[in-house]
Design a protein around this motif. Structure first.
Motif, mmCIF file in Angstrom:
data_model
loop_
_atom_site.group_PDB
_atom_site.id
_atom_site.type_symbol
_atom_site.label_atom_id
_atom_site.label_comp_id
_atom_site.label_asym_id
_atom_site.label_seq_id
_atom_site.Cartn_x
_atom_site.Cartn_y
_atom_site.Cartn_z
ATOM 1 N N HIS A 80 0.842 -1.206 0.000
ATOM 2 C CA HIS A 80 0.000 0.000 0.000
ATOM 3 C C HIS A 80 0.876 1.255 0.000
ATOM 4 C CE1 HIS A 80 -2.960 2.980 1.194
ATOM 5 N NE2 HIS A 80 -3.921 2.060 1.244
ATOM 6 N N VAL A 81 0.505 2.216 -0.854
ATOM 7 C CA VAL A 81 1.183 3.501 -0.863
ATOM 8 C C VAL A 81 0.167 4.620 -0.691
ATOM 9 C CG1 VAL A 81 3.104 2.714 -2.317
ATOM 10 C CG2 VAL A 81 1.086 3.766 -3.400
ATOM 11 N N CYS A 82 0.638 5.738 -0.159
ATOM 12 C CA CYS A 82 -0.140 6.969 -0.088
ATOM 13 C C CYS A 82 0.550 8.013 -0.964
ATOM 14 C CB CYS A 82 -0.237 7.481 1.339
ATOM 15 S SG CYS A 82 -1.046 6.336 2.477
ATOM 16 N N PHE A 83 -0.222 8.934 -1.489
ATOM 17 C CA PHE A 83 0.301 9.977 -2.373
ATOM 18 C C PHE A 83 0.217 11.327 -1.658
ATOM 19 C CE2 PHE A 83 -1.201 6.613 -5.224
ATOM 20 C CZ PHE A 83 -0.059 6.394 -5.988
ATOM 21 N N HIS A 84 1.371 11.985 -1.549
ATOM 22 C CA HIS A 84 1.475 13.250 -0.822
ATOM 23 C C HIS A 84 1.928 14.344 -1.775
ATOM 24 C CE1 HIS A 84 3.923 15.891 2.116
ATOM 25 N NE2 HIS A 84 2.662 16.213 2.243
ATOM 26 N N LEU A 85 1.164 15.413 -1.851
ATOM 27 C CA LEU A 85 1.531 16.584 -2.649
ATOM 28 C C LEU A 85 1.942 17.686 -1.689
ATOM 29 C CD1 LEU A 85 -0.531 14.874 -4.485
ATOM 30 C CD2 LEU A 85 -0.801 16.991 -5.766
ATOM 31 N N PRO A 86 3.231 17.815 -1.400
ATOM 32 C CA PRO A 86 3.663 18.736 -0.341
ATOM 33 C C PRO A 86 3.337 20.190 -0.628
ATOM 34 C CG PRO A 86 5.549 17.873 -1.573
ATOM 35 C CD PRO A 86 4.363 17.086 -2.006
#
Length: 256
Positions: A119-125
């Motif tokens: 499982h991965v999460c996507f982060h847009l800083p």
């Protein structure tokens, strides 16, 4: 830079669908692909054309519409390298620590094993956005199907380390049940009690409980609060490690 636009909607029985759109380039990403028709309806509602699917994990209720969307739009499907053979139509494989570009903005990939191993999460800083899927929910976290409680605690700790103002979109509308459970673990938390009452009102009116923020979850979500002395006292686990306390909370939720 013009802010990204977000469309949130329901899919299946309790999944959230999310579209992420750049008004300058027209690039539009679906976060997972739970069901084709609600995604098509949301695109039509906004007048957007799908260009990407960001897949978080292999469960069918997150990838079911991948083949249909790829056939219809020729989308680029980005997904976890560790689950690539189980992600229909995957084009680009990513892993924890990777970064890629979406509409001129960096997207950071956070590996969060526990619910599934890849499982991965996507982060847009730059946008202060996190798409947490089935790792972190409002007042909850995903079931530990493939990993271990210690892995899941480590994954949640990575997310909790993000800035408090980070807006979090999650995969399912489980918040009412999560709130009722959270009160059994952290019954003296005034912020939690107030939030639970607000959630009762929201759901009674049919309103969504997404999105949330990292700061709000740290203040009220028992799955991020394994180190809190009041929770430890309530569980009789004052001397246990954080991962042990988390495992006990998760086990209680599984039986709730």
């Amino acid at each position: 830079m013009t802010p990204l636009e977000i469309e949130l909607f329901s899919c299946r029985s309790d999944n959230f669908g999310v579209l992420l759109h750049d008004p300058v380039t027209g690039a539009t990403a679906s976060i997972d692909a739970p069901e084709e028709r609600p995604i098509l309806d949301a695109l039509a509602r906004r007048g957007w054309t799908l260009s990407h699917v960001f897949t978080t994990h292999h469960h069918n209720d997150h990838v079911e519409a991948n083949p249909a969307l790829k056939e219809r739009f020729g989308v680029t499907i980005v997904g976890p390298k560790r689950e690539a053979q189980r992600i229909p139509g995957i084009d680009r494989m990513v892993d924890g620590g990777d970064r890629f570009d979406f509409a001129g903005r960096p997207v950071e990939v956070i590996l969060t094993p526990g619910h599934t191993l890849g499982h991965v999460c996507f982060h847009l800083p730059e946008e202060r956005l996190l798409f947490a899927a089935d790792t972190l929910f409002a007042l909850g976290c995903g079931r530990v199907f493939e990993g271990t409680p210690a892995q899941m605690w480590d994954s949640l700790s990575k997310l909790a380390a993000l800035p408090d103002e980070t807006t979090v979109y999650f995969g399912h509308e489980y918040t009412l049940s999560n709130a009722r459970f959270a009160k059994t673990i952290d019954p003296e938390n005034a912020a939690l009690l107030a939030r639970a009452a607000e959630i009762e009102t929201l759901r009674a009116g049919g309103a969504f409980t997404a999105p949330t923020t990292i700061g709000l979850e740290k203040a009220t979500n028992p799955f991020l609060r394994a180190g809190d002395p009041a929770i430890r006292r309530h569980l009789g686990m004052e001397n246990a490690g954080d991962a042990e306390v988390f495992a006990e909370i998760r086990a209680r939720k599984d039986r709730f």
